[in-house]
Scaffold this motif. Structure first.
Motif, short mmCIF file in Angstrom:
data_model
loop_
_atom_site.label_atom_id
_atom_site.label_comp_id
_atom_site.label_asym_id
_atom_site.label_seq_id
_atom_site.Cartn_x
_atom_site.Cartn_y
_atom_site.Cartn_z
N GLN A 39 0.84 -1.18 0.00
CA GLN A 39 0.00 0.00 0.00
C GLN A 39 0.88 1.24 0.00
OE1 GLN A 39 -2.93 0.19 3.15
NE2 GLN A 39 -4.16 1.66 2.00
N ALA A 40 0.77 2.00 -1.08
CA ALA A 40 1.50 3.25 -1.20
C ALA A 40 0.65 4.37 -0.61
CB ALA A 40 1.82 3.53 -2.66
N PRO A 41 1.27 5.46 -0.20
CA PRO A 41 0.50 6.58 0.38
C PRO A 41 -0.59 7.06 -0.56
CG PRO A 41 2.83 6.89 0.76
CD PRO A 41 2.71 5.71 -0.16
N GLY A 42 -1.79 7.14 -0.03
CA GLY A 42 -2.91 7.64 -0.82
C GLY A 42 -3.50 6.65 -1.81
N LYS A 43 -3.01 5.42 -1.78
CA LYS A 43 -3.51 4.41 -2.72
C LYS A 43 -4.10 3.22 -1.97
CE LYS A 43 -0.44 5.51 -6.57
NZ LYS A 43 0.50 4.95 -7.59
N GLU A 44 -4.88 2.44 -2.68
CA GLU A 44 -5.47 1.25 -2.10
C GLU A 44 -4.42 0.15 -1.97
OE1 GLU A 44 -10.14 1.63 -3.51
OE2 GLU A 44 -8.87 0.02 -4.28
N ARG A 45 -4.66 -0.74 -1.02
CA ARG A 45 -3.78 -1.88 -0.87
C ARG A 45 -3.97 -2.82 -2.07
NH1 ARG A 45 -3.30 -4.47 5.02
NH2 ARG A 45 -3.02 -2.22 5.35
N GLU A 46 -2.87 -3.23 -2.66
CA GLU A 46 -2.94 -4.08 -3.85
C GLU A 46 -2.14 -5.36 -3.66
OE1 GLU A 46 -1.03 -2.50 -7.34
OE2 GLU A 46 0.77 -1.90 -6.25
N GLY A 47 -2.62 -6.41 -4.30
CA GLY A 47 -1.94 -7.68 -4.23
C GLY A 47 -0.69 -7.68 -5.08
N VAL A 48 0.36 -8.29 -4.56
CA VAL A 48 1.65 -8.36 -5.25
C VAL A 48 1.96 -9.78 -5.71
CG1 VAL A 48 4.13 -8.03 -4.99
CG2 VAL A 48 2.54 -6.37 -3.99
N ALA A 49 1.88 -10.72 -4.77
CA ALA A 49 2.20 -12.10 -5.09
C ALA A 49 1.58 -13.01 -4.05
CB ALA A 49 3.71 -12.32 -5.13
N VAL A 50 1.27 -14.23 -4.46
CA VAL A 50 0.72 -15.23 -3.55
C VAL A 50 1.34 -16.57 -3.87
CG1 VAL A 50 -1.28 -15.66 -5.04
CG2 VAL A 50 -1.40 -16.24 -2.60
N ILE A 51 1.50 -17.40 -2.83
CA ILE A 51 2.04 -18.74 -3.02
C ILE A 51 1.16 -19.74 -2.30
CG2 ILE A 51 3.61 -18.54 -1.03
CD1 ILE A 51 5.63 -20.25 -2.67
N ASP A 52 0.92 -20.85 -2.98
CA ASP A 52 0.27 -22.00 -2.36
C ASP A 52 1.38 -22.80 -1.69
OD1 ASP A 52 -0.65 -24.59 -1.85
OD2 ASP A 52 -1.98 -24.60 -3.58
N THR A 53 1.42 -22.78 -0.37
CA THR A 53 2.54 -23.38 0.34
C THR A 53 2.55 -24.90 0.27
OG1 THR A 53 1.31 -23.38 2.42
CG2 THR A 53 2.65 -21.43 1.94
N LEU A 54 1.47 -25.48 -0.17
CA LEU A 54 1.43 -26.94 -0.30
C LEU A 54 1.78 -27.38 -1.71
CD1 LEU A 54 -1.77 -27.77 1.79
CD2 LEU A 54 0.63 -27.76 2.50
N GLY A 55 1.24 -26.70 -2.69
CA GLY A 55 1.45 -27.11 -4.07
C GLY A 55 2.50 -26.32 -4.83
N GLY A 56 2.93 -25.20 -4.26
CA GLY A 56 3.96 -24.40 -4.91
C GLY A 56 3.44 -23.43 -5.96
N TYR A 57 2.14 -23.43 -6.19
CA TYR A 57 1.57 -22.50 -7.17
C TYR A 57 1.84 -21.06 -6.76
CZ TYR A 57 -2.26 -19.73 -9.21
OH TYR A 57 -3.00 -18.77 -9.84
N THR A 58 2.21 -20.22 -7.73
CA THR A 58 2.44 -18.80 -7.47
C THR A 58 1.67 -17.95 -8.46
OG1 THR A 58 4.42 -18.78 -8.84
CG2 THR A 58 4.71 -19.18 -6.48
N LEU A 59 1.36 -16.75 -8.04
CA LEU A 59 0.66 -15.78 -8.88
C LEU A 59 1.23 -14.41 -8.57
CD1 LEU A 59 -1.75 -15.20 -10.84
CD2 LEU A 59 -3.15 -14.85 -8.78
N TYR A 60 1.43 -13.61 -9.63
CA TYR A 60 2.01 -12.28 -9.46
C TYR A 60 1.13 -11.23 -10.13
CZ TYR A 60 6.28 -14.83 -8.30
OH TYR A 60 7.20 -15.67 -7.73
N SER A 61 1.20 -10.03 -9.60
CA SER A 61 0.55 -8.93 -10.28
C SER A 61 1.39 -8.55 -11.50
CB SER A 61 0.41 -7.72 -9.36
OG SER A 61 1.68 -7.17 -9.07
N ALA A 62 0.75 -7.95 -12.47
CA ALA A 62 1.44 -7.59 -13.70
C ALA A 62 2.57 -6.60 -13.44
CB ALA A 62 0.44 -7.02 -14.71
N SER A 63 2.41 -5.76 -12.44
CA SER A 63 3.39 -4.72 -12.18
C SER A 63 4.71 -5.25 -11.62
CB SER A 63 2.81 -3.67 -11.23
OG SER A 63 2.46 -4.27 -9.99
N VAL A 64 4.70 -6.46 -11.08
CA VAL A 64 5.93 -6.99 -10.47
C VAL A 64 6.41 -8.27 -11.14
CG1 VAL A 64 5.25 -6.01 -8.27
CG2 VAL A 64 4.84 -8.44 -8.70
#
Length: 122
Positions: A39-64
């Protein structure tokens, strides 16, 4: 008591790198997925990355995607390796878990850490 503790934030120049850590403890009903948000100042909180700790699946936002890497060393600690940092990456970074679904929707997550600050200067 559920606890998420982030660490590793700091100040770097553009093009530099940082590695954030998220340590999870306590009885978490669904710790299968752990995500990073920012969350940057004055902006909404946004998702960056997530990991499935069991299966290893990952997902990233386009910006990162291609610059950040989410990983784990066990089911309780998740990392966010941030390379080629840009000034627009400046934000408070939070980890979260126990989601209703494993994605980057902040409303899906029940437990949150206190955040760690990342500042990237040009």
């Amino acid at each position: 008591q559920v606890q998420l503790v982030e660490s590793g934030g700091g100040s770097v120049q553009a093009g530099g790198s940082l590695r954030l850590s998220c340590a999870a403890s306590g009885l978490i009903p669904n710790r299968k997925c752990i995500a990073w948000f920012r969350q940057a100042p004055g902006k909404e909180r946004e998702g960056v990355a997530v990991i499935d700790t069991l299966g290893g699946y990952t997902l990233y936002s386009a910006s990162v995607k291609g610059r950040f890497t989410i990983s784990q060393d066990n089911a309780n600690t998740v990392y966010l390796q941030m390379n080629s940092l840009k000034p627009e990456d400046t934000a408070d970074y939070y980890c979260a878990t126990d989601p209703t679904r494993c994605d980057l929707n902040r409303q899906a997550y029940r437990y949150w850490g206190q955040g760690t600050q990342v500042t990237v200067s040009s």
